[in-house]
Design a protein around this motif. Structure first.
Motif, short mmCIF file in Angstrom:
data_model
loop_
_atom_site.label_atom_id
_atom_site.label_comp_id
_atom_site.label_asym_id
_atom_site.label_seq_id
_atom_site.Cartn_x
_atom_site.Cartn_y
_atom_site.Cartn_z
N ILE A 66 0.84 -1.20 0.00
CA ILE A 66 0.00 0.00 0.00
C ILE A 66 0.87 1.25 0.00
O ILE A 66 0.65 2.19 -0.78
CB ILE A 66 -0.94 -0.01 1.23
CG1 ILE A 66 -2.03 -1.07 1.05
CG2 ILE A 66 -1.55 1.37 1.45
CD1 ILE A 66 -2.86 -1.28 2.29
N MET A 67 1.89 1.26 0.87
CA MET A 67 2.76 2.43 0.96
C MET A 67 3.57 2.64 -0.31
O MET A 67 3.72 3.77 -0.79
CB MET A 67 3.68 2.31 2.18
CG MET A 67 2.96 2.50 3.50
SD MET A 67 4.08 2.63 4.90
CE MET A 67 4.71 0.96 4.99
N THR A 95 -11.03 2.61 1.70
CA THR A 95 -10.84 1.19 2.03
C THR A 95 -9.63 1.00 2.93
O THR A 95 -9.65 0.15 3.84
CB THR A 95 -10.65 0.37 0.73
OG1 THR A 95 -11.76 0.59 -0.13
CG2 THR A 95 -10.53 -1.11 1.06
N VAL A 96 -8.60 1.78 2.72
CA VAL A 96 -7.34 1.61 3.45
C VAL A 96 -7.45 2.11 4.89
O VAL A 96 -7.01 1.44 5.83
CB VAL A 96 -6.20 2.34 2.71
CG1 VAL A 96 -4.93 2.38 3.56
CG2 VAL A 96 -5.92 1.66 1.38
N ILE A 97 -7.99 3.30 5.09
CA ILE A 97 -7.96 3.97 6.40
C ILE A 97 -8.61 3.15 7.51
O ILE A 97 -8.02 3.00 8.60
CB ILE A 97 -8.60 5.37 6.31
CG1 ILE A 97 -7.70 6.31 5.49
CG2 ILE A 97 -8.83 5.95 7.70
CD1 ILE A 97 -6.36 6.59 6.13
N GLN A 109 -15.33 11.32 8.23
CA GLN A 109 -15.97 10.46 9.23
C GLN A 109 -14.96 9.67 10.06
O GLN A 109 -15.26 9.23 11.18
CB GLN A 109 -16.91 9.49 8.53
CG GLN A 109 -16.20 8.60 7.51
CD GLN A 109 -17.13 7.63 6.82
OE1 GLN A 109 -17.94 6.98 7.47
NE2 GLN A 109 -17.02 7.55 5.49
N PHE A 110 -13.74 9.49 9.51
CA PHE A 110 -12.74 8.69 10.22
C PHE A 110 -11.86 9.52 11.16
O PHE A 110 -11.14 8.97 11.98
CB PHE A 110 -11.82 7.96 9.22
CG PHE A 110 -12.55 7.03 8.30
CD1 PHE A 110 -13.23 5.93 8.80
CD2 PHE A 110 -12.59 7.26 6.92
CE1 PHE A 110 -13.91 5.06 7.96
CE2 PHE A 110 -13.26 6.41 6.07
CZ PHE A 110 -13.93 5.31 6.59
N TYR A 111 -11.93 10.85 11.03
CA TYR A 111 -11.01 11.68 11.83
C TYR A 111 -11.28 11.59 13.33
O TYR A 111 -10.34 11.55 14.12
CB TYR A 111 -11.05 13.13 11.37
CG TYR A 111 -9.75 13.86 11.67
CD1 TYR A 111 -8.62 13.62 10.91
CD2 TYR A 111 -9.66 14.74 12.75
CE1 TYR A 111 -7.42 14.26 11.20
CE2 TYR A 111 -8.47 15.38 13.04
CZ TYR A 111 -7.34 15.13 12.27
OH TYR A 111 -6.15 15.74 12.56
#
Length: 616
Positions: A21-22, A78-80, A188-190
């Motif tokens: 991913i990175m 998808t990743v977070i 929404q993820f913060y």
């Protein structure tokens, strides 16, 4: 054997996925740099943007818009979530409830241990010749008798947990650099990110975890966040982190007996450490004890290596804070390079030329000018934010002052630069009078005490004391970093100093206190052998000769009187880190006993070459 291989494969698959991913994300990010779409407003309307009139790109941008030039953008939703889950679960292993159970188990306690690689680097125990890790892999270092080549999970745990913590932090840092973290789709993820770094989780982290948090996530976040979103994205996260770091570092550097900090728990006393953790983990006193040994568990390492690891990790955590603040205040990194380009461009304009080569020796392009324009806006916005947002400013300023007294030259030298920048930004702000006076008192105390650990950086501390006194008391502005002669401001009605043009521009030198500040004067008058009369004489001398060299020499002579009286009263001291430097080491030695400034600070006189011999 089969179970070990199964578990190893499971972790390997996780790490491979994160690394892939990175790698893909970094390649997409590098490819997107060629178009530089965020610079489009600067191309179409150069020179038209200010902090009050920001470019439209300094705001939240949707992933759909980011995806037009960054192919990785659609993958972030998808990743977070997966990354946050991995990070949250890993951090729970260091919560006091889990930690006490792990330490009490003779096998599971090594989950919390340093890896062999970290321990080898910290203690500098490299094997001469060949592979430096070969002996450790065969015999074990943190876990004696372990062998990574055998079917054994114990020596692998620490490395795996390092990866499951560091990789998510790098991914979060990459999300901020890509600008995806500020998109409406990821908003929404913060709150989950803020929750992961809540006060309780921050408390239980080791120093080495804090180092990675600052380097991998906090620094990219500071440099990448659009300045219109600082209060939305930075304050909820930075407030708790910076406040916690102030407390953590202060506890870590606290002197206990004749030394700093304490030894970390080892295999020999892990049961006692487990009981202590279970009984006292809810109290601040336990956490301060935890920070005194950097939160480490050193396994089977001996006492000497144990202390070496604690000392190294303590310094690394402090250096990481300094590095992060320097980057945010444009004292290092890309933003500092922008200021160097600006200075170089000014020199070129005086000569009637255009800047063709950047400060880093690369050929200057049109895009470089636009990047610098954006960076200048962010530099000004960040300095205002860090020192005007109260929940951020207080821990930043007080930690910088504390770093002046930590017995580590690397830390103090960098803290001095940070303090100069703080002074340039806030000298003219009345509410900072007490904090800046405290900074001055700290400098004076260090100078007259002359601790041996400070040998080599005394002139830097003296320069900061000069910068503070000139701005707070004498109404003299200086160039950035406390350089150049004192530029005297005029006094208006009511005794207020009339600010010069740089007062609102810290990167050009900043301003001075609105009225002369009494606290620095009182500090000097209270020193051994000094009085109100000697302070008045000092100010007369500082006003009559305003060059940097003359003012520092005047202050040095003033402080030497007090230091000599204090030294005579102290008598003979036993050798140690805080022992007063001897006469030859001291920067306060009189003119007859040595040079006034270090040789590196003096300009070498060029020898005149003899005239060339011509032929008749």
């Amino acid at each position: 054997q089969a179970y070990v291989e199964e578990v190893s494969k499971r972790f390997s698959d996780v790490f491979s996925a994160m690394n892939q991913i990175m790698n893909v994300g970094k390649r997409c990010f590098e490819a997107s740099k060629s178009s530089q779409p965020l610079l489009e407003p600067f191309r179409s309307a150069p020179g038209s943007f200010t902090l009050m009139n920001p470019p439209p790109t300094e705001a939240s941008i949707s992933l759909a818009d980011l995806g037009s030039y960054d192919a990785f953008a659609p993958l972030w939703p998808t990743v977070i979530p997966a990354v946050l889950k991995a990070l949250g679960v890993t951090m729970q292993a260091w919560s006091p409830a889990v930690r006490s159970k792990l330490l009490s188990n003779p096998v599971q306690r090594f989950v919390l241990a340093l890896s062999d690689e970290e321990a080898i680097v910290a203690t500098k125990k490299f094997v001469a010749g060949g592979n430096p890790m070969q002996e450790v892999e065969d015999q074990g270092y943190v876990i004696k008798g372990s062998n990574k080549r055998r079917a054994d999970l114990m020596p692998r745990w620490s490395g795996w947990l390092n990866e499951t913590r560091n990789c998510p932090l790098q991914v979060l840092g990459m999300a901020s650099m890509h600008r995806a973290l500020y998109s409406p789709e990821l908003q929404q993820f913060y709150p989950s990110i803020v929750h992961i770094f809540s006060d309780q989780n921050l408390k239980s982290m080791e120093h080495r975890h804090m180092v990675q948090l600052l380097k991998q996530f906090v620094e990219p976040l500071l440099l990448s966040t659009p300045f219109t979103l600082y209060s939305t994205y930075l304050t909820p996260l930075l407030g708790p982190i910076l406040s916690h770091l102030r407390w953590r570092l202060d506890a870590s550097w606290r002197v206990q007996g004749n030394k700093i900090g304490s030894s970390a728990p080892s295999s020999a006393d892990s049961d006692a450490a487990a009981r202590d953790c279970a009984q006292g983990a809810s109290s601040d006193a336990w956490y301060e004890s935890y920070y005194s040994y950097a939160g480490l568990f050193c396994g089977d390492m001996d006492a000497i290596d144990n202390e070496a690891c604690v000392d190294k990790v303590r310094r690394e955590a402090t250096h990481a804070w300094c590095d992060t603040m320097q980057a945010a205040l444009a004292l290092k990194g890309d933003w500092a390079m922008t200021l160097a380009n600006l200075a170089k461009e000014g020199d070129s304009r005086k000569k009637g030329q255009a800047l063709k080569i950047n400060a880093n020796s690369t050929v200057r392009t049109e895009n470089d000018a636009h990047v610098d324009a954006l960076n200048l806006l962010r530099i000004d916005a960040m300095s205002q934010y860090l020192l005007q947002e109260e929940v951020i400013a207080a821990p930043v300023v007080m930690t910088a002052i504390n770093c002046l007294v930590y017995p580590d030259a690397h830390t103090t030298r960098r803290a001095i630069k940070i303090c100069h920048r703080i002074l340039e930004c806030t000298a003219h702000v009345p509410k900072y009078e007490n904090a800046l006076s405290s900074m001055f008192e700290t400098c004076v105390a260090q100078i007259v005490r002359e601790p041996r650990w400070m040998v080599g950086i005394e002139w830097d501390v003296l320069a900061l004391a000069r910068d503070l006194y000139c701005r707070l008391v004498l109404g003299q502005g200086l160039m950035p970093g406390g350089q150049g002669p004192g530029l005297q401001c005029n006094q208006g009605q009511g005794g207020e100093w009339v600010q010069h043009k740089n007062a609102e521009s810290p990167r050009e030198g900043g301003g001075v206190a609105r009225v002369p500040c009494a606290a620095p004067r009182n500090c000097l008058a209270a020193l051994e052998g000094q009085s109100v009369a000697t302070v008045r004489k000092l100010e007369e001398d500082l006003n009559s000769k305003r060059s940097s060299k003359d003012q520092k020499a005047t202050l040095k002579d003033f402080f030497r009187v007090s230091a000599e009286i204090m030294k005579a009263k102290e008598g003979v001291q036993s050798p140690g880190l805080f022992t007063r430097a001897d006469k030859q080491e001291s920067v306060l030695k009189d003119k007859a006993s040595g040079e006034d400034e270090p040789k590196s600070a003096k300009k070498k006189k060029k020898k005149k070459k003899p005239p060339a011999q011509g032929h008749d």
